[in-house]
Design a protein around this motif. Structure first.
Motif, PDB file in Angstrom:
ATOM      1  N   LEU A  99     -14.377 -18.001  -9.421  1.00 30.12           N
ATOM      2  CA  LEU A  99     -14.824 -16.618  -9.222  1.00 30.12           C
ATOM      3  C   LEU A  99     -14.036 -15.944  -8.104  1.00 30.12           C
ATOM      4  O   LEU A  99     -13.686 -14.761  -8.196  1.00 30.12           O
ATOM      5  N   ILE A 100     -13.742 -16.692  -7.044  1.00 33.76           N
ATOM      6  CA  ILE A 100     -12.916 -16.130  -5.966  1.00 33.76           C
ATOM      7  C   ILE A 100     -11.526 -15.803  -6.495  1.00 33.76           C
ATOM      8  O   ILE A 100     -10.977 -14.724  -6.228  1.00 33.76           O
TER       9      ILE A 100
ATOM     10  N   SER B  95     -10.658 -15.120  -9.550  1.00 27.32           N
ATOM     11  CA  SER B  95     -10.759 -13.973 -10.443  1.00 27.32           C
ATOM     12  C   SER B  95     -10.883 -12.668  -9.666  1.00 27.32           C
ATOM     13  O   SER B  95     -10.276 -11.648 -10.032  1.00 27.32           O
ATOM     14  N   SER B  96     -11.671 -12.684  -8.589  1.00 29.61           N
ATOM     15  CA  SER B  96     -11.841 -11.485  -7.771  1.00 29.61           C
ATOM     16  C   SER B  96     -10.513 -11.045  -7.160  1.00 29.61           C
ATOM     17  O   SER B  96     -10.186  -9.849  -7.129  1.00 29.61           O
TER      18      SER B  96
ATOM     19  N   ILE C   3      -8.330  -9.505  -9.858  1.00 26.71           N
ATOM     20  CA  ILE C   3      -8.729  -8.115 -10.129  1.00 26.71           C
ATOM     21  C   ILE C   3      -8.133  -7.183  -9.075  1.00 26.71           C
ATOM     22  O   ILE C   3      -7.698  -6.068  -9.380  1.00 26.71           O
ATOM     23  N   SER C   4      -8.093  -7.622  -7.832  1.00 27.32           N
ATOM     24  CA  SER C   4      -7.485  -6.822  -6.767  1.00 27.32           C
ATOM     25  C   SER C   4      -6.012  -6.545  -7.068  1.00 27.32           C
ATOM     26  O   SER C   4      -5.513  -5.443  -6.803  1.00 27.32           O
TER      27      SER C   4
ATOM     28  N   GLN D 234      -8.922  -7.522   2.795  1.00 27.39           N
ATOM     29  CA  GLN D 234     -10.129  -7.929   2.080  1.00 27.39           C
ATOM     30  C   GLN D 234     -10.058  -9.397   1.681  1.00 27.39           C
ATOM     31  O   GLN D 234     -11.054 -10.139   1.794  1.00 27.39           O
ATOM     32  N   SER D 235      -8.886  -9.836   1.205  1.00 27.16           N
ATOM     33  CA  SER D 235      -8.731 -11.240   0.821  1.00 27.16           C
ATOM     34  C   SER D 235      -8.890 -12.156   2.032  1.00 27.16           C
ATOM     35  O   SER D 235      -9.481 -13.236   1.935  1.00 27.16           O
TER      36      SER D 235
ATOM     37  N   ILE E  74     -12.540 -12.562   2.649  1.00 28.87           N
ATOM     38  CA  ILE E  74     -13.131 -13.504   1.695  1.00 28.87           C
ATOM     39  C   ILE E  74     -12.848 -14.938   2.132  1.00 28.87           C
ATOM     40  O   ILE E  74     -13.744 -15.802   2.145  1.00 28.87           O
TER      41      ILE E  74
END
Length: 387
Positions: free
Chosen positions: A341-342, A344-345, A348-349, A367-368, A371
């Motif tokens: 999920l990380i 994939s997020s 998307i970025s 942002q990364s 995370i």
């Protein structure tokens, strides 16, 4: 290891699997018919035809590869560091490679750059196979990765972002070596739970293909989709609903997928007008691998556990992302989905960044970092609990 542990379990696959396998075989024959191939390729459906062929071939050859692995005694025996409980055959990467290579061949995908990547990734696969079967020293592994990286660079696949000149060329070549070898080993380091490395390979291939589509690079998109299909075709054997994996990627598979992904990241012309965005896109897509490799490398060097490249290659321990999350209380399945999920997020970025500005690239990179900082907090919590 007992003789029984070295033999394939005849009841590993039930009758339901036989029906699925037969359907996949018939479907492959259907899509390989000249009329169907021509209609799909000329009708603008190459984007679905390539991963479908790769997926079906990888799915169909994996049971054969599994039998070969048992015959060659390429078996991963569980120990205290590993999460699986039963001896499991390796060499699953050969199935991914077969699906990927077959899809490239039947679709007549060729370029000088792809030829270099293909030859080099095949060398990586062969070295990994030998390591899975007989074992290789870290010196031979790193030498093979250096040769493979040199081949890719020789065929014209290298970073290019500095002004022309000898100094700029040397820096770009050195950084290309670091990128290719780093990502190859990063995915290998993450191959510690059922479906994790395969899933990350599929996710990264998917997002590289999407960004390639956005940036009008159909050739790069087709190559990425071929690798995506190979990973998805192997995944049902590597991550099963209520049973442990029937086969692992092995070093052959994880290093091959990692090296190919790294090469695709260099091949892509992400944004020639903005080097910041051009760097940010592949960094985001492959961010999980880069983070894990960087985190464990710093930790091991600071603690004195690693003092050379040989030790970096050979060292094994329970300090990777998946180990820490597992120690925190997540099940292996939850851990794999959490990490995917990380990934994939972040992917998307990278897609959002395509139409963004330079400041957006900086913001998404920040942002990364946020995370991953949250992930570090969780990992530190796991370390404290383990102590």
């Amino acid at each position: 290891m007992s003789e029984e542990a070295q033999k394939p379990n005849e009841s590993e696959f039930g009758f339901g699997f036989i029906y699925i396998f037969g359907f996949a075989f018939l479907l492959l024959i259907f899509v390989m018919m000249p009329q169907v191939r021509g209609w799909l390729k000329l009708g603008g459906f190459r984007w679905i035809y390539i991963p479908s062929v790769s997926l079906l071939v990888a799915f169909l050859v994996t049971p054969l590869i599994r039998l070969i692995a048992f015959h060659l005694k390429a078996i991963d025996v569980p120990d205290a560091r590993k999460t699986h409980l039963n001896p499991t055959p390796l060499l699953g990467g050969i199935a991914v490679f077969t699906g990927y290579a077959f899809s490239m061949f039947v679709n007549n995908l060729y370029s000088r750059e792809l030829m270099g990547v293909f030859i080099a990734s095949t060398l990586i696969l062969v070295l990994g196979m030998w390591d899975d079967i007989r074992g290789l020293s870290a010196r031979v592994k790193i030498l093979g990765q250096l040769v493979a990286s040199a081949l890719v660079i020789y065929f014209g696949v290298r970073l290019s972002f500095l002004p022309p000149g000898l100094t700029g060329d040397i820096i770009e070549v050195l950084l290309t070596f670091v990128w290719l070898i780093g990502i190859s080993n990063a995915l290998n380091f993450l191959d510690g739970m059922d479906g994790l490395a395969t899933g990350l390979g599929a996710i990264s291939s998917f997002f590289i293909g999407l960004v390639a589509l956005q940036t009008n690079q159909p050739f790069l998109m087709f190559i990425s989709l071929g690798l995506l299909g190979g990973c998805l075709g192997f995944l049902p054997y590597n991550m099963r609903a209520n049973r442990p994996a029937a086969i692992f990627l092995g070093d052959a598979g994880s290093t091959f997928i990692g090296f190919t992904l790294a090469s695709l990241g260099v091949m892509g012309e992400w944004d020639t007008s903005d080097p910041i965005k051009a760097f940010a896109m592949p960094l985001l897509i492959l961010g999980v691998m880069i983070f894990d490799m960087t985190f464990i490398t710093i930790g091991r060097v600071v603690s004195g556990q690693v003092n050379s490249i040989r030790q970096w290659i050979e060292y094994v321990g329970r300090d990777h992302i998946h180990h820490k999350l597992n120690d925190l209380g997540l099940s292996p399945r939850q851990t794999v989905f959490f990490i995917c999920l990380i990934a994939s997020s972040l992917g998307i970025s990278a897609i959002v960044l395509r139409d963004g500005r330079t400041v957006d690239a900086f913001l998404l990179i920040i942002q990364s970092f946020n995370i991953f900082f949250l992930l570090v907090i969780l990992m530190q919590k796991a370390a404290n609990r383990r102590d």
